[in-house]
Structure formats: structure tokens, C-alpha cells
Design a protein around this motif. Sequence first.
Motif, PDB file in Angstrom:
ATOM      1  N   ALA A   1       0.907  -1.270  -0.114  1.00  0.00           N
ATOM      2  CA  ALA A   1      -0.032   0.131  -0.094  1.00  0.00           C
ATOM      3  C   ALA A   1       0.674   1.211   0.087  1.00  0.00           C
ATOM      4  CB  ALA A   1      -0.979   0.139   1.201  1.00  0.00           C
ATOM      5  N   THR A   2       2.177   1.280   0.358  1.00  0.00           N
ATOM      6  CA  THR A   2       2.862   2.474   0.665  1.00  0.00           C
ATOM      7  C   THR A   2       3.959   2.513  -0.407  1.00  0.00           C
ATOM      8  OG1 THR A   2       4.364   1.548   2.112  1.00  0.00           O
ATOM      9  CG2 THR A   2       2.513   2.494   3.096  1.00  0.00           C
ATOM     10  N   PHE A   3       3.980   1.747  -1.265  1.00  0.00           N
ATOM     11  CA  PHE A   3       5.242   1.406  -2.211  1.00  0.00           C
ATOM     12  C   PHE A   3       5.139   2.783  -3.305  1.00  0.00           C
ATOM     13  CE2 PHE A   3       7.548  -0.239  -5.904  1.00  0.00           C
ATOM     14  CZ  PHE A   3       8.846  -0.250  -5.344  1.00  0.00           C
ATOM     15  N   GLY A   4       3.777   3.287  -3.322  1.00  0.00           N
ATOM     16  CA  GLY A   4       3.744   4.652  -4.375  1.00  0.00           C
ATOM     17  C   GLY A   4       4.532   5.583  -3.648  1.00  0.00           C
ATOM     18  N   TYR A   5       4.727   5.724  -2.610  1.00  0.00           N
ATOM     19  CA  TYR A   5       5.659   6.864  -1.942  1.00  0.00           C
ATOM     20  C   TYR A   5       7.131   6.539  -2.314  1.00  0.00           C
ATOM     21  CZ  TYR A   5       1.477   8.153   0.945  1.00  0.00           C
ATOM     22  OH  TYR A   5       0.356   8.567   1.349  1.00  0.00           O
ATOM     23  N   VAL A   6       7.561   5.352  -2.279  1.00  0.00           N
ATOM     24  CA  VAL A   6       8.974   5.149  -2.702  1.00  0.00           C
ATOM     25  C   VAL A   6       9.108   5.735  -4.146  1.00  0.00           C
ATOM     26  CG1 VAL A   6      10.629   3.588  -2.856  1.00  0.00           C
ATOM     27  CG2 VAL A   6       8.996   3.156  -1.125  1.00  0.00           C
ATOM     28  N   ILE A   7       8.199   5.195  -5.109  1.00  0.00           N
ATOM     29  CA  ILE A   7       8.252   5.759  -6.540  1.00  0.00           C
ATOM     30  C   ILE A   7       8.245   7.103  -6.578  1.00  0.00           C
ATOM     31  CG2 ILE A   7       6.882   5.602  -8.791  1.00  0.00           C
ATOM     32  CD1 ILE A   7       5.798   2.808  -7.987  1.00  0.00           C
ATOM     33  N   GLY A   8       7.522   7.777  -5.505  1.00  0.00           N
ATOM     34  CA  GLY A   8       7.403   9.420  -5.730  1.00  0.00           C
ATOM     35  C   GLY A   8       8.824   9.713  -5.200  1.00  0.00           C
ATOM     36  N   PHE A   9       9.413   9.051  -4.242  1.00  0.00           N
ATOM     37  CA  PHE A   9      10.773   9.543  -3.682  1.00  0.00           C
ATOM     38  C   PHE A   9      11.637   9.649  -5.007  1.00  0.00           C
ATOM     39  CE2 PHE A   9      10.796   7.453   0.639  1.00  0.00           C
ATOM     40  CZ  PHE A   9       9.728   8.237   1.194  1.00  0.00           C
ATOM     41  N   VAL A  10      11.685   8.888  -6.098  1.00  0.00           N
ATOM     42  CA  VAL A  10      12.509   8.919  -6.903  1.00  0.00           C
ATOM     43  C   VAL A  10      12.028  10.198  -7.925  1.00  0.00           C
ATOM     44  CG1 VAL A  10      13.392   7.554  -9.283  1.00  0.00           C
ATOM     45  CG2 VAL A  10      12.647   6.362  -7.247  1.00  0.00           C
ATOM     46  N   LEU A  11      10.945  10.393  -8.182  1.00  0.00           N
ATOM     47  CA  LEU A  11      10.737  11.404  -8.973  1.00  0.00           C
ATOM     48  C   LEU A  11      10.808  12.869  -8.345  1.00  0.00           C
ATOM     49  CD1 LEU A  11       7.048  10.342 -10.285  1.00  0.00           C
ATOM     50  CD2 LEU A  11       9.237  10.195 -11.512  1.00  0.00           C
ATOM     51  N   ALA A  12      10.651  12.656  -6.910  1.00  0.00           N
ATOM     52  CA  ALA A  12      11.010  14.062  -6.115  1.00  0.00           C
ATOM     53  C   ALA A  12      12.307  14.266  -6.117  1.00  0.00           C
ATOM     54  CB  ALA A  12      10.347  14.001  -4.782  1.00  0.00           C
ATOM     55  N   GLY A  13      13.299  13.366  -5.985  1.00  0.00           N
ATOM     56  CA  GLY A  13      14.570  13.187  -5.979  1.00  0.00           C
ATOM     57  C   GLY A  13      15.153  14.069  -7.061  1.00  0.00           C
ATOM     58  N   ALA A  14      14.868  13.434  -8.112  1.00  0.00           N
ATOM     59  CA  ALA A  14      15.225  14.055  -9.570  1.00  0.00           C
ATOM     60  C   ALA A  14      14.734  15.464  -9.615  1.00  0.00           C
ATOM     61  CB  ALA A  14      14.599  13.334 -10.589  1.00  0.00           C
ATOM     62  N   LEU A  15      13.238  15.881  -9.457  1.00  0.00           N
ATOM     63  CA  LEU A  15      12.866  17.290  -9.531  1.00  0.00           C
ATOM     64  C   LEU A  15      13.459  18.011  -8.805  1.00  0.00           C
ATOM     65  CD1 LEU A  15      10.867  19.370 -10.503  1.00  0.00           C
ATOM     66  CD2 LEU A  15       9.353  18.534  -8.489  1.00  0.00           C
ATOM     67  N   VAL A  16      13.735  17.727  -7.405  1.00  0.00           N
ATOM     68  CA  VAL A  16      14.359  18.749  -6.420  1.00  0.00           C
ATOM     69  C   VAL A  16      15.851  18.851  -6.884  1.00  0.00           C
ATOM     70  CG1 VAL A  16      15.336  18.952  -4.143  1.00  0.00           C
ATOM     71  CG2 VAL A  16      12.913  18.244  -4.322  1.00  0.00           C
ATOM     72  N   GLY A  17      16.594  17.925  -7.348  1.00  0.00           N
ATOM     73  CA  GLY A  17      18.066  18.143  -7.779  1.00  0.00           C
ATOM     74  C   GLY A  17      18.054  18.835  -8.870  1.00  0.00           C
ATOM     75  N   TRP A  18      17.212  18.831  -9.754  1.00  0.00           N
ATOM     76  CA  TRP A  18      16.987  19.773 -10.989  1.00  0.00           C
ATOM     77  C   TRP A  18      16.930  21.229 -10.531  1.00  0.00           C
ATOM     78  CZ3 TRP A  18      13.193  22.784 -13.221  1.00  0.00           C
ATOM     79  CH2 TRP A  18      13.495  23.035 -14.522  1.00  0.00           C
ATOM     80  N   LEU A  19      16.119  21.335  -9.586  1.00  0.00           N
ATOM     81  CA  LEU A  19      15.620  22.819  -9.239  1.00  0.00           C
ATOM     82  C   LEU A  19      16.835  23.289  -8.427  1.00  0.00           C
ATOM     83  CD1 LEU A  19      11.992  22.409  -7.630  1.00  0.00           C
ATOM     84  CD2 LEU A  19      12.704  23.785  -9.886  1.00  0.00           C
ATOM     85  N   ALA A  20      17.584  22.522  -7.796  1.00  0.00           N
ATOM     86  CA  ALA A  20      18.714  22.885  -6.966  1.00  0.00           C
ATOM     87  C   ALA A  20      19.917  23.331  -7.999  1.00  0.00           C
ATOM     88  CB  ALA A  20      19.353  21.511  -5.979  1.00  0.00           C
ATOM     89  N   GLN A  21      20.002  22.669  -8.915  1.00  0.00           N
ATOM     90  CA  GLN A  21      21.097  23.026 -10.135  1.00  0.00           C
ATOM     91  C   GLN A  21      20.685  24.360 -10.772  1.00  0.00           C
ATOM     92  OE1 GLN A  21      21.465  18.330 -11.883  1.00  0.00           O
ATOM     93  NE2 GLN A  21      21.223  20.224 -13.254  1.00  0.00           N
ATOM     94  N   ARG A  22      19.619  24.890 -10.440  1.00  0.00           N
ATOM     95  CA  ARG A  22      19.100  26.210 -10.911  1.00  0.00           C
ATOM     96  C   ARG A  22      18.963  27.186  -9.726  1.00  0.00           C
ATOM     97  NH1 ARG A  22      18.316  22.023 -13.947  1.00  0.00           N
ATOM     98  NH2 ARG A  22      18.349  22.408 -16.303  1.00  0.00           N
ATOM     99  N   GLY A  23      19.654  26.625  -8.711  1.00  0.00           N
ATOM    100  CA  GLY A  23      19.521  27.691  -7.625  1.00  0.00           C
ATOM    101  C   GLY A  23      18.527  27.636  -6.635  1.00  0.00           C
ATOM    102  N   GLY A  24      17.540  26.587  -6.670  1.00  0.00           N
ATOM    103  CA  GLY A  24      16.563  26.426  -5.825  1.00  0.00           C
ATOM    104  C   GLY A  24      17.006  25.898  -4.245  1.00  0.00           C
ATOM    105  N   ASP A  25      18.149  25.808  -4.013  1.00  0.00           N
ATOM    106  CA  ASP A  25      18.472  25.747  -2.664  1.00  0.00           C
ATOM    107  C   ASP A  25      19.524  26.499  -1.977  1.00  0.00           C
ATOM    108  OD1 ASP A  25      20.832  24.990  -4.217  1.00  0.00           O
ATOM    109  OD2 ASP A  25      21.220  23.349  -2.983  1.00  0.00           O
ATOM    110  N   ARG A  26      19.500  27.802  -2.662  1.00  0.00           N
ATOM    111  CA  ARG A  26      20.688  28.747  -2.413  1.00  0.00           C
ATOM    112  C   ARG A  26      19.939  29.979  -1.340  1.00  0.00           C
ATOM    113  NH1 ARG A  26      24.537  28.855  -6.392  1.00  0.00           N
ATOM    114  NH2 ARG A  26      24.707  27.020  -7.501  1.00  0.00           N
TER     115      ARG A  26
END
Length: 203
Positions: free
Chosen positions: A107-132
Motif C-alpha cells: 500500500a505504501t510503495f507509491g511513496y517510494v516511487i514518488g521519492f524517485v521522481l521528487a529526488g530528480a525534481l528537487v535536484g533539477w531545481l537545486a541545479q538552478r539555484g533552488g536551494d541557495r
Amino acid sequence: MTAIAIPRKRVLADYVPAVVGVPAWVGTRVRDVLLIAAGAGFIGLLAQWSIPLPGTPVPLTLGTFAVLLTGASLGGVRGLLSVGTYLVAGGLGVNWFANHKDGWGGATFGYVIGFVLAGALVGWLAQRGGDRTVLRTAITMVLGNLVIYSVGVSWLMNSTGMDLRAGLAAGMTPFLIGDAIKIAAAAGLLPAAWSLVKRVDKH
């Protein structure tokens, strides 16, 4: 074979020195592999801080916080590969999902799949100054959480037969306060880390 180009010093991980004693491109690739593995291990470690909650199969865990920090620190490509490693290894039997679980589905495996997508998105945003800055980091983390909830709650509803109201009540509402605290922590940690590495880089 064409190598994946990873921008230099656009995320915090780019300040980690490459492995020495080998050709530069090899040292950089070895460094990246080690960072990807370390990120997966970090997520697996923090996911073990898990508290079951009444009325929902979804536990309260620090795994989400670890995923978002890993993505922001590693960038889009390495973040995707790191969280993807966490998912695949857990699916194949490494018991580092929340509550020491492993395997595909549930029932909770969807969160792990969401983790992968979120990790990529947050990383992409960070490369563009999203964590500065504090504000940018908070927005980046909110977007990452929204991705995780979108996939996780949808999977939960499909797995359990819950309607949207019940799915949100079981899979999102109990975690909003905790997520706000995690976002605030990330909004303090990441800009502070940038301030530190920039200071060190000048010397």
C-alpha cells in the motif's frame, strides 16, 4: 559511449573532490558513484526512524526528509540515480524501507516511487539555484513533497480502495505538520551549507 554531463559546482556535491591517483574523468565518475551510493544509504538509514500511526498504513518517517536533502545535494541526474538505487535495492531485498521492509508493491510503495521522481525534481531545481536561499529552498521542498504525495496517495487509494477523501486523510493529512518542520529544517540547512562551501572555496 556518451557520458552524462553533470554541471560543475551547481549543487553541493560538486564541491566534493574527485578521487585522485587516476585520470580526472575516472576520478570524477568514481566520486559520483560513491555519492550516489552514499545518498541511497543515507535515505535507507533515515527511513528506519519510523513511527506507525493509527488509522493509516503509512508511517511517520524521516525518509522523505532524506530524499529531498539527497536530491538537492546531488542534483538531478545523481539524485535520480541515488533514490532509484534505494528503490531497486529495496525491491530486491535490502530491508531499508520504512519499518525495515523490502520488496515490490504494498500500500505504501507509491511513496517510494514518488521519492524517485521528487529526488530528480528537487535536484533539477537545486541545479538552478533552488536551494541557495531560505525562500527558494522552501518552495523546492514543497514541490518535492507534492510529487511524493501525488504518487503515494494515488497508489494508496488504488491499493486499498479508498476514495479521495479517505486517501488524503490516511496518506497526507497526518504528515503535514511534520513536513512543515522538515521543510523549515531544510530551508535552514541548505542555504547555510552553501554559505559555508562558498567561504571555504574562496580560500
